[in-house]
Design a protein around this motif. Structure first.
Motif, short mmCIF file in Angstrom:
data_model
loop_
_atom_site.label_atom_id
_atom_site.label_comp_id
_atom_site.label_asym_id
_atom_site.label_seq_id
_atom_site.Cartn_x
_atom_site.Cartn_y
_atom_site.Cartn_z
N ASP A 44 50.11 83.97 -59.11
CA ASP A 44 50.98 83.05 -58.38
C ASP A 44 50.88 83.23 -56.87
OD1 ASP A 44 51.82 82.15 -60.83
OD2 ASP A 44 53.74 83.19 -60.81
N ALA A 45 49.97 84.11 -56.42
CA ALA A 45 49.75 84.37 -54.99
C ALA A 45 51.02 84.89 -54.30
CB ALA A 45 49.22 83.13 -54.28
N GLU A 46 51.86 85.57 -55.08
CA GLU A 46 53.04 86.20 -54.50
C GLU A 46 52.71 87.59 -53.98
OE1 GLU A 46 56.27 86.18 -57.25
OE2 GLU A 46 56.14 84.03 -57.63
N THR A 47 51.77 88.25 -54.63
CA THR A 47 51.32 89.57 -54.17
C THR A 47 49.81 89.52 -53.96
OG1 THR A 47 51.02 90.37 -56.45
CG2 THR A 47 53.16 90.76 -55.41
N ALA A 48 49.32 90.42 -53.14
CA ALA A 48 47.91 90.41 -52.77
C ALA A 48 47.04 90.88 -53.93
CB ALA A 48 47.68 91.32 -51.57
N PRO A 49 45.97 90.13 -54.25
CA PRO A 49 45.05 90.57 -55.31
C PRO A 49 44.50 91.97 -55.06
CG PRO A 49 44.66 88.27 -54.81
CD PRO A 49 45.66 88.76 -53.79
N SER A 50 44.29 92.35 -53.81
CA SER A 50 43.79 93.71 -53.52
C SER A 50 44.78 94.76 -54.01
CB SER A 50 43.53 93.87 -52.02
OG SER A 50 42.43 93.08 -51.62
N ASP A 51 46.09 94.44 -53.93
CA ASP A 51 47.09 95.38 -54.45
C ASP A 51 46.99 95.48 -55.97
OD1 ASP A 51 48.01 95.83 -51.90
OD2 ASP A 51 49.71 94.44 -52.07
N TYR A 52 46.70 94.36 -56.63
CA TYR A 52 46.52 94.39 -58.08
C TYR A 52 45.32 95.26 -58.45
CZ TYR A 52 45.83 92.91 -62.90
OH TYR A 52 45.68 92.90 -64.27
N VAL A 53 44.24 95.13 -57.70
CA VAL A 53 43.06 95.97 -57.94
C VAL A 53 43.45 97.44 -57.81
CG1 VAL A 53 40.79 96.61 -57.05
CG2 VAL A 53 41.41 94.19 -57.26
N ASP A 54 44.22 97.77 -56.78
CA ASP A 54 44.67 99.16 -56.60
C ASP A 54 45.52 99.62 -57.78
OD1 ASP A 54 43.40 99.25 -54.15
OD2 ASP A 54 45.22 98.84 -53.00
N LEU A 55 46.44 98.74 -58.22
CA LEU A 55 47.32 99.09 -59.33
C LEU A 55 46.52 99.40 -60.59
CD1 LEU A 55 50.25 99.16 -60.55
CD2 LEU A 55 49.89 96.76 -61.15
N VAL A 56 45.56 98.55 -60.91
CA VAL A 56 44.78 98.75 -62.12
C VAL A 56 43.95 100.02 -62.03
CG1 VAL A 56 42.99 97.79 -63.63
CG2 VAL A 56 44.73 96.28 -62.66
N LEU A 57 43.22 100.17 -60.96
CA LEU A 57 42.34 101.33 -60.85
C LEU A 57 43.13 102.62 -60.79
CD1 LEU A 57 39.62 99.94 -58.40
CD2 LEU A 57 39.47 100.24 -60.88
N GLY A 58 44.38 102.57 -60.32
CA GLY A 58 45.19 103.77 -60.24
C GLY A 58 45.90 104.14 -61.53
N ASN A 59 45.95 103.22 -62.50
CA ASN A 59 46.76 103.48 -63.70
C ASN A 59 46.05 103.23 -65.03
OD1 ASN A 59 49.86 103.89 -62.84
ND2 ASN A 59 48.93 102.40 -61.44
N ILE A 60 44.93 102.57 -65.01
CA ILE A 60 44.33 102.10 -66.25
C ILE A 60 43.75 103.23 -67.11
CG2 ILE A 60 41.99 101.66 -65.41
CD1 ILE A 60 44.09 99.39 -67.74
N ALA A 61 43.43 104.34 -66.51
CA ALA A 61 42.80 105.42 -67.26
C ALA A 61 43.67 105.93 -68.40
CB ALA A 61 42.44 106.58 -66.32
N ALA A 62 45.00 105.82 -68.25
CA ALA A 62 45.91 106.37 -69.25
C ALA A 62 46.34 105.35 -70.30
CB ALA A 62 47.15 106.94 -68.56
N GLU A 63 45.88 104.10 -70.18
CA GLU A 63 46.32 103.08 -71.13
C GLU A 63 45.76 103.36 -72.52
OE1 GLU A 63 48.22 100.70 -72.98
OE2 GLU A 63 48.61 100.50 -70.82
N THR A 64 46.64 103.31 -73.52
CA THR A 64 46.25 103.66 -74.89
C THR A 64 46.00 102.45 -75.78
OG1 THR A 64 48.57 103.77 -75.58
CG2 THR A 64 47.55 105.81 -74.77
N GLU A 65 46.55 101.29 -75.41
CA GLU A 65 46.45 100.11 -76.28
C GLU A 65 45.20 99.31 -75.95
OE1 GLU A 65 48.50 99.68 -78.95
OE2 GLU A 65 49.04 101.69 -78.24
N SER A 66 44.37 99.09 -76.94
CA SER A 66 43.06 98.52 -76.71
C SER A 66 43.12 97.10 -76.15
CB SER A 66 42.25 98.51 -78.02
OG SER A 66 40.95 98.02 -77.81
N THR A 67 44.02 96.26 -76.69
CA THR A 67 44.09 94.89 -76.18
C THR A 67 44.65 94.86 -74.77
OG1 THR A 67 44.32 94.01 -78.42
CG2 THR A 67 45.03 92.59 -76.62
#
Length: 846
Positions: A575-598
């Protein structure tokens, strides 16, 4: 006479004039590779003296006999046969040749490249049984169907009724004469024929009947078929549905067939369900795909009751089939199988699909306006399936699960083997729940758009909540504010993990709903609206919760809560409310611990899209390089052999662009670089080759060599994708010509070629195709079958450009093309994706 596009008004008129009783269909499948003989005898009553038509997409008409009298073959125009002077009771015999297809519509013919064997299967939804026999092609003209099939004696022949003993006609040809079906709609009849291999089993239904079970696949794929697991999930589904629906399985047997070049995930033919062959796993797949197969198996099984036993009158109530099956298969998966986090999967996959579809200009109510067959063809979408399923989950929360199932059971008992409308289901639910659902239905099922929910929280200097309300908004074009049954979750950090410490369930409505019971409580570290995902609404986090989520998302213990936060972050990015670069940071900073495959699969797909199209244009190359670097790092750090390791490698290949990335991929593929626990099996080797081809590191000769080693149908598809992925303008032109200049390419090769065409390391290579796309679009729509035309309209749209030039060219085409409506809708949706990417790029550049 009108053509193939049956309108609702025509269907209503025909239904008012006739009622079908029985069909006897004789098919001769020994006439060669192009056509087959089809002789249909249909008995029906009619208003005496009236005229109507029967549908038949014919190659050649041999004879037409109505009530014992020959009528001129000129009554047939290739799509319909005019019927005049009808009696109270009528017998029509239509003897014609029909064409095989390679588009996944009608009777699809496939030649296995491994052994040259021929395989056939039917796909009739929406209007394609008329490609196989003469039929009154609309869902509310139900009848019994008796099929007789002449085919090579070495084949298996499967239909809706149990397969009879074949009668030899010669040394090489036999005839199968099936018993009549129950009263069903034409679109769920089926013929599957060829030298399929099969495994048989059985189960005992709740009414004591023995139900034969079968699982089928091609000879060359059969060794990979895990039939016993499929039988296990089927038995679990049968037990769950028969108990919850209060109605035994309504048909005589249950076969599940994995067929080649299938367009959809599966099709609910009564007692003879067809699935795409990707669900036969010849190589390792993600846990997300394994779970999805279970959900699909249970989705189609749910249709045996909802859709096959009771069917909608017209396609505006398609949701009565698909939404129910989507919801039912998820609750069955969660409660009856080992995939207990199915609702997390539903949130990550179906909900994200629904929210995306519901924000397109083409959004529509769950109960859609369907004026004709072209309308319904484009309506197999995220509203019909995922939003509808989400709304049913909300309805279950609204009326209670026990009351919901009781209403459904009464609905099946009252309307079995007949046709219904929305009001028929709601009236039963009102009885069992005691709730008036008219207002609920109007707001949820008869209006479009998705609401957004925000927490308005005020905290005093001591950290105590002094005021709390849930604020609801709606888009300007679809301003409905809806009632929601939802939960609020309070999460606090405990030894480094975010743990739910309180949950509050309540009803909200209107612009703002105060939650007074929270006043005086200590503000938690994270406040999560719609905890447990009962409601259908986008959610936002308050500022303090968002800061905590950015830092600690990976520590949220509940996987469904994590999926909700992931989804909220992605919605705000889209929705262009937050910066896509921040989303990239969020994913790369947290995705390693995600347990659910989907959740992992969905989030990584969104990460790559954000890097390729959403971040500011001058940062896209560097961001994509960073994403690939970190995904490779995550793959190296992941548990050996894990689903996470596998997915990180796959998405690393999808994001690879820099020379170093391609060096790593080449080394992985050749075995010079190894990851402990990772096997480079056939399909993964192809994915790596596609990445190399896109990076100009694999030649056509390299692709041909790989195809020689894997000369299967899957190998052909991957090879087509790899060739089209090569980066030069000449390579893209070759892919374009394969699809546009040659109408003989099968449906799957069209789809895989288009997938490769859109992949462009340097998107500018697609610029020259913008005008070419719009120049051929209407002609392709008018001359190809619906599925092929859809592949072109969506698959060859150069969306990777995501720039103002593509936006402006698309807008210009739309300004001069108000018809065909279905094609226009697809182009409008293409444009919406470009406009959203441009808005995100602008937000990221601030």
């Amino acid at each position: 006479m009108p053509g193939e596009n049956l309108t609702r008004d025509e269907a209503r008129t025909r239904k008012s004039l006739i009622q079908t009783h029985t069909y006897a269909v004789a098919l001769d499948l020994t006439q060669g590779p192009d056509v087959f003989r089809s002789t249909t005898t249909v008995r029906f009553s009619a208003e005496a003296g009236s005229s109507t038509f029967i549908d038949a997409l014919t190659a050649r008409v041999h004879s037409i006999t109505l009530n014992g009298s020959q009528i001129s073959t000129s009554a047939a125009d290739g799509t319909r046969i005019a019927l005049d002077g009808l009696l109270d009771e009528n017998e029509l015999i239509v003897d014609v040749d029909m064409r095989y297809t390679n588009t996944g519509e009608g009777l699809h013919r496939f030649v296995d490249p491994v052994d040259g064997e021929v395989y056939l299967y039917s796909q009739f939804e929406v209007p394609d049984s008329r490609r196989v026999f003469a039929v009154f092609e609309q869902p509310d003209l139900k009848a019994t169907f008796q099929f007789t099939v002449t085919a090579p004696s070495a084949w298996q022949v499967v239909s809706n009724s149990p397969t009879p003993q074949a009668v030899p006609l010669s040394d090489t040809v036999a005839r199968w004469e099936f018993t009549p079906t129950a009263t069903i709609s034409s679109y769920i009849t089926a013929i599957i024929a060829g030298p399929y291999e099969s495994v048989s089993s059985e189960l005992t239904s709740s009414d004591g009947r023995t139900i034969p079970l079968g699982v089928f696949a091609r000879k060359s794929l059969f060794e990979h078929l895990d039939a016993e697991y499929i039988f296990e999930k089927t038995r679990q589904g049968f037990a769950f549905y028969e108990d919850k629906f209060g109605r035994a399985y309504p048909f005589e047997k249950y076969d599940q067939l994995f067929v080649p070049e299938f367009n959809a995930g599966a099709m609910e033919n009564a007692g003879a369900v067809t699935f795409l062959e990707s669900y036969v796993f010849r190589s390792k797949v993600t846990d997300a795909i394994r779970e999805r197969r279970v959900v699909t198996i249970l989705h189609e099984l749910a249709h045996m009751w909802f859709g096959d036993l009771v069917t909608m009158k017209w396609w505006n109530d398609l949701w009565l089939n698909e939404s129910f099956a989507e919801w039912a298969s998820t609750i069955a998966t969660a409660q009856a199988t080992e995939w207990t986090e199915a609702w997390t999967t539903f949130q990550a996959m179906e909900k994200s699909w629904a929210y995306k579809q519901d924000q397109l200009p083409s959004t529509h109510p769950v109960v859609a306006t369907i004026n004709d067959l072209e309308d319904v063809q484009v309506n197999f979408d995220g509203i019909t399936y995922a939003k509808g399923g989400s709304v049913l989950k909300q309805l279950v929360a609204w009326v209670g699960e026990e009351a919901f199932f009781a209403g459904v059971s009464a609905y099946f008992a009252k309307h079995e083997y007949s046709n219904t409308e929305l009001k028929d289901l709601l009236s039963e639910l009102e009885v069992t729940s005691g709730r008036d659902l008219s207002d609920w239905s109007q707001k949820w099922l008869e209006t479009a758009g998705v609401n957004t929910l925000y927490p308005d929280v005020t905290v005093d200097s001591e950290g105590t909540i002094s005021a709390f309300a849930i604020r609801q908004t709606a888009p300007a074009d679809y301003p409905t504010l809806r009632p929601h049954r939802l939960a609020l979750g309070f999460y606090n950090l405990d030894n480094g993990r975010l743990v739910r410490t309180d949950r509050f369930e309540l009803d909200i409505d209107g612009e703002s709903t105060p939650v007074t019971e929270l006043v005086g409580r200590t503000r938690p570290d994270l406040i999560l609206i719609n905890d447990d995902d009962l409601a259908y609404a986008k959610i936002r986090l308050d500022e303090a919760s968002l800061r905590v989520a950015m830092k600690h998302l990976s520590t949220i213990e509940n996987p469904l809560a994590r999926a909700l936060v992931w989804g909220s972050a992605w919605d705000a990015t889209r929705d262009a409310e937050t910066a896509p670069s921040d989303y990239v940071d969020l994913v790369l900073g947290n995705i390693a611990a995600e347990t659910e495959s989907t959740t992992l699969r969905t989030t990584l797909s969104q990460l790559v899209l954000a890097a390729q199209q959403y971040v500011a244009r001058d940062r896209q190359t560097s961001t994509l390089a960073r994403v690939a670097d970190e995904l490779w790092g995550l793959a190296q750090q992941a548990e050996p052999g894990s689903d996470a390791q596998f997915q990180f490698v796959k998405f690393f290949a999808a994001a690879a662009s820099a020379p170093a990335h391609l060096d790593t991929i080449a080394a992985l593929r050749e075995g010079d670089t190894k990851l402990n626990g990772l096997e480079i099996d056939t399909d993964l080797e192809w994915e790596l080759l596609v990445a190399l081809a896109a990076g100009d590191r694999a030649s056509v000769a390299d692709i041909d060599a790989a195809l020689e080693r894997d000369s299967t149908a899957s190998g052909q598809q991957f090879a087509a994708q790899a060739r089209a992925s090569r980066p030069s303008s000449a390579d893209k032109s070759a892919a374009w010509s394969l699809i546009i200049d040659d109408d003989s390419l099968p449906n799957t090769l069209v789809a895989y070629t288009a997938l490769g065409f859109r992949r462009a390391q340097h998107a500018a290579v697609l610029t020259d195709f913008v005008d070419r796309y719009f120049n051929v679009l209407v002609d392709i729509w008018n001359t190809r079958s619906y599925k092929i035309a859809e592949h072109v309209a969506v698959g060859l749209y150069p969306s990777s450009l995501a720039n103002a030039h593509l936006r402006d060219a698309t807008t210009a085409w739309l300004s001069t093309h108000s018809e065909p409506a279905a094609l226009r809708r697809l182009v409008v949706e293409n444009l919406a994706g470009v406009e959203r990417a441009l808005a995100a790029q602008e937000r990221d550049a601030r």
